[in-house]
Scaffold this active site. Structure first.
Site, PDB file in Angstrom:
ATOM      1  N   LYS A  37       0.854  -1.197   0.000  1.00 35.88           N
ATOM      2  CA  LYS A  37       0.000   0.000   0.000  1.00 35.88           C
ATOM      3  C   LYS A  37       0.881   1.234   0.000  1.00 35.88           C
ATOM      4  O   LYS A  37       1.978   1.232   0.542  1.00 35.88           O
ATOM      5  CB  LYS A  37      -0.830   0.068   1.287  1.00 35.88           C
ATOM      6  N   GLN A  38       0.333   2.274  -0.581  1.00 39.25           N
ATOM      7  CA  GLN A  38       1.005   3.570  -0.477  1.00 39.25           C
ATOM      8  C   GLN A  38      -0.012   4.562   0.034  1.00 39.25           C
ATOM      9  O   GLN A  38      -1.082   4.718  -0.545  1.00 39.25           O
ATOM     10  CB  GLN A  38       1.532   3.992  -1.851  1.00 39.25           C
ATOM     11  N   GLY A  39       0.309   5.213   1.130  1.00 39.94           N
ATOM     12  CA  GLY A  39      -0.596   6.207   1.682  1.00 39.94           C
ATOM     13  C   GLY A  39       0.033   7.575   1.589  1.00 39.94           C
ATOM     14  O   GLY A  39       1.064   7.745   0.947  1.00 39.94           O
ATOM     15  N   ALA A  40      -0.595   8.527   2.250  1.00 40.65           N
ATOM     16  CA  ALA A  40      -0.063   9.881   2.194  1.00 40.65           C
ATOM     17  C   ALA A  40       1.207  10.009   3.020  1.00 40.65           C
ATOM     18  O   ALA A  40       2.051  10.861   2.753  1.00 40.65           O
ATOM     19  CB  ALA A  40      -1.113  10.862   2.697  1.00 40.65           C
ATOM     20  N   GLU A  41       1.315   9.164   4.035  1.00 33.21           N
ATOM     21  CA  GLU A  41       2.451   9.302   4.933  1.00 33.21           C
ATOM     22  C   GLU A  41       3.483   8.196   4.816  1.00 33.21           C
ATOM     23  O   GLU A  41       4.650   8.408   5.108  1.00 33.21           O
ATOM     24  CB  GLU A  41       1.929   9.296   6.372  1.00 33.21           C
ATOM     25  N   ALA A  42       3.010   7.022   4.466  1.00 30.84           N
ATOM     26  CA  ALA A  42       3.932   5.888   4.503  1.00 30.84           C
ATOM     27  C   ALA A  42       3.647   4.882   3.407  1.00 30.84           C
ATOM     28  O   ALA A  42       2.557   4.838   2.841  1.00 30.84           O
ATOM     29  CB  ALA A  42       3.834   5.202   5.863  1.00 30.84           C
ATOM     30  N   ARG A  43       4.673   4.079   3.136  1.00 30.55           N
ATOM     31  CA  ARG A  43       4.520   2.946   2.217  1.00 30.55           C
ATOM     32  C   ARG A  43       4.601   1.683   3.057  1.00 30.55           C
ATOM     33  O   ARG A  43       5.391   1.605   3.987  1.00 30.55           O
ATOM     34  CB  ARG A  43       5.659   2.947   1.198  1.00 30.55           C
ATOM     35  N   VAL A  44       3.789   0.727   2.693  1.00 29.45           N
ATOM     36  CA  VAL A  44       3.806  -0.542   3.414  1.00 29.45           C
ATOM     37  C   VAL A  44       4.260  -1.645   2.466  1.00 29.45           C
ATOM     38  O   VAL A  44       3.708  -1.807   1.378  1.00 29.45           O
ATOM     39  CB  VAL A  44       2.397  -0.876   3.966  1.00 29.45           C
ATOM     40  N   ASP A 158      -7.224   5.863  14.411  1.00 28.09           N
ATOM     41  CA  ASP A 158      -7.697   5.562  13.057  1.00 28.09           C
ATOM     42  C   ASP A 158      -8.445   4.234  13.070  1.00 28.09           C
ATOM     43  O   ASP A 158      -8.107   3.313  12.314  1.00 28.09           O
ATOM     44  CB  ASP A 158      -6.498   5.523  12.100  1.00 28.09           C
TER      45      ASP A 158
END
Lengths: 252, 211
Positions: A37-44, A158
């Site tokens: 996943k790629q979010g606004a703050e981090a990549r997983v 969250d």
């Protein structure tokens, strides 16, 4: 982590953040990991670390921010996340095990909960086939776990059904194996207001993602109230927060 | 009441649980069985570094080994097996040590002392050495060597210096003093409900700098 970003947001994030995973370090490792996943703050990412299936959460830099501030912010978020996970674990709240934290790349290496489904997916598929009973047990368990977490003064920040994992346990007699993940927005607070908001976030996420689950959520809250020592004040605040939402009359 | 059958004692580990060598043996691809003594794990983040762990019992020269290590003449970490629960515990400590060495952020003076320090749940260095390092009177020793793939001779060099009997690494758990471990790491019974003892230890080791 809010992954339901619109495309614009993600594109913006990619342009204005540091694109190279791990700031260019660990070249051989990078070639063996999968981006989940790629979010606004981090990549997983998913990887193998010390021979174990591992999730790596990397908070990347934001070039548009002042470098020193960015470093401090990112570091602080990483530390908060790790601290919350450790605090939960010590209290017996099921969370992933942290294997390693790299403060240079702000990456957290933690246990991958193999063979799990999100509660979100479970409810979605269950609603079509299985009876309400199974879901009631699930709601009870969630309420129980959240109560324990709030009693430890950990605010998740969250709470959504995507951040609750169900480990498929072979024996049903062992109970529901629930794991809380993604403590990226978490912090420590004893305030009933913060706990109330935490529950409110979950309620909103629950009801918007899963239609016709009002009674299910009620059961969750009931279980929470029964399991938590400080629940009265929290539920009171929850009711207050509910009144604050959009298109609500503040006349009272 | 059902009585479990007991087997003749295994020659290596003296265990009577299961047939002899059952816990020590692993079948290779060709159907042969070899006894796995040491275990090597390559560090995924630093592939030029591999970590090999070995276990010894009936050790007669612990004092000499310890002195050699302190003098810098024996390049390995000598850990007391009573405080170890699983090889992963050592791997987590070793990975962190190598990482800190590479980034110039070690808290102790050397890689092997750093591994021992990383095992401890506290930030007190001398306490870590006292609790996790071997003492002169110990008769069991856990040896950790960090080396590159073609430096395996370093491992056998060190193995030859130990005056004791090598055990398969898998037997580590038999030497654990679980009560002592739980006490030092302050693991509560409720924590053991949501994970294994190993989980509790690793989590603390990985996150102790945040406290």
């Amino acid at each position: 982590m809010e992954l339901e970003e619109d495309e614009h947001n993600t594109n913006m994030a990619q342009e204005k953040s540091d694109d190279t995973p791990f700031q260019g370090k660990f070249p051989e490792f990078r070639s063996q990991i999968d981006l989940l996943k790629q979010g606004a703050e981090a990549r997983v990412y998913r990887a193998t670390f010390l021979g174990k299936p591992t999730i790596v959460k990397e908070r990347f830099r934001k070039k548009y921010r002042h470098a020193l501030l960015d470093e401090k912010l990112t570091h602080r978020r990483t530390v908060q996340e790790v601290r919350s996970i450790l605090r939960c674990r010590k209290a017996g709240i099921p969370v992933p095990v942290v294997y390693f934290v790299d403060y240079t790349t702000h990456s957290i290496f933690m246990e991958e909960i193999v063979g799990s489904t999100t509660v979100r997916d479970h409810i979605a598929s269950s609603q079509q086939s299985q009876p309400e009973q199974d879901l009631e047990q699930l709601a009870n368990r969630i309420g129980q776990v959240l109560a324990k977490m709030h009693d430890e003064d950990v605010i998740h920040g969250d709470l959504t059904t995507s951040n609750l994992l169900l480990r498929s346990s072979v024996e049903k007699s062992q109970g529901i194996d629930l794991v809380l993940i993604d403590f990226g927005l978490s912090y420590i607070s004893a305030l009933p207001e913060d706990k109330g908001v935490d529950l409110y976030v979950l309620e909103k996420a629950f009801l918007s993602t899963h239609p016709n689950t009002e009674t299910l959520f009620e059961k969750l809250l009931k279980s929470y109230t029964a399991s938590s020592k400080k629940s009265q004040a929290v539920i009171k605040k929850l009711d207050e927060v509910r009144l604050r939402g959009r298109k609500r009359s503040m006349v009272g | 009441m059902r009585v479990e059958p007991s087997y003749p004692a295994c020659r290596l580990c003296h265990s009577v649980i299961g047939p002899p060598f059952a816990r020590c043996r692993e079948r290779t691809g060709r159907g042969e069985s070899v006894i796995i003594m040491h275990v090597t794990q390559e560090l995924e983040l630093y592939p030029e570094h591999s970590v090999t762990q070995m276990l010894f019992k009936d050790v007669k020269n612990a004092a000499e080994l310890r002195q050699s290590a302190v003098d810098g003449k024996l390049n390995c970490a000598l850990i007391t097996p009573t405080m170890l629960v699983n090889p992963l515990q050592v791997l987590v400590a070793a990975n962190k040590a190598v990482h800190l060495q590479k980034t110039g952020k070690m808290k102790t003076r050397g890689l092997y002392s750093e591994i021992i320090f990383n095992l401890s749940p506290t930030n007190n260095i001398s306490e870590a050495f006292n609790r996790f390092g071997i003492s002169d009177s110990d008769d069991s020793v856990h040896v950790t060597v960090v080396h590159s793939k073609d430096e395996f001779h370093l491992v056998s060099d060190i193995t030859s210096r130990v005056d004791g009997q090598q055990l398969p690494l898998e037997h580590m758990s038999m030497l654990t003093d679980a009560a002592k471990v739980k006490k030092l790491y302050k693991v509560s019974p409720q924590e053991e409900k949501c994970g294994t003892l190993l989980d509790a230890l690793i989590c603390r080791m990985a996150t102790k700098d945040v406290l």
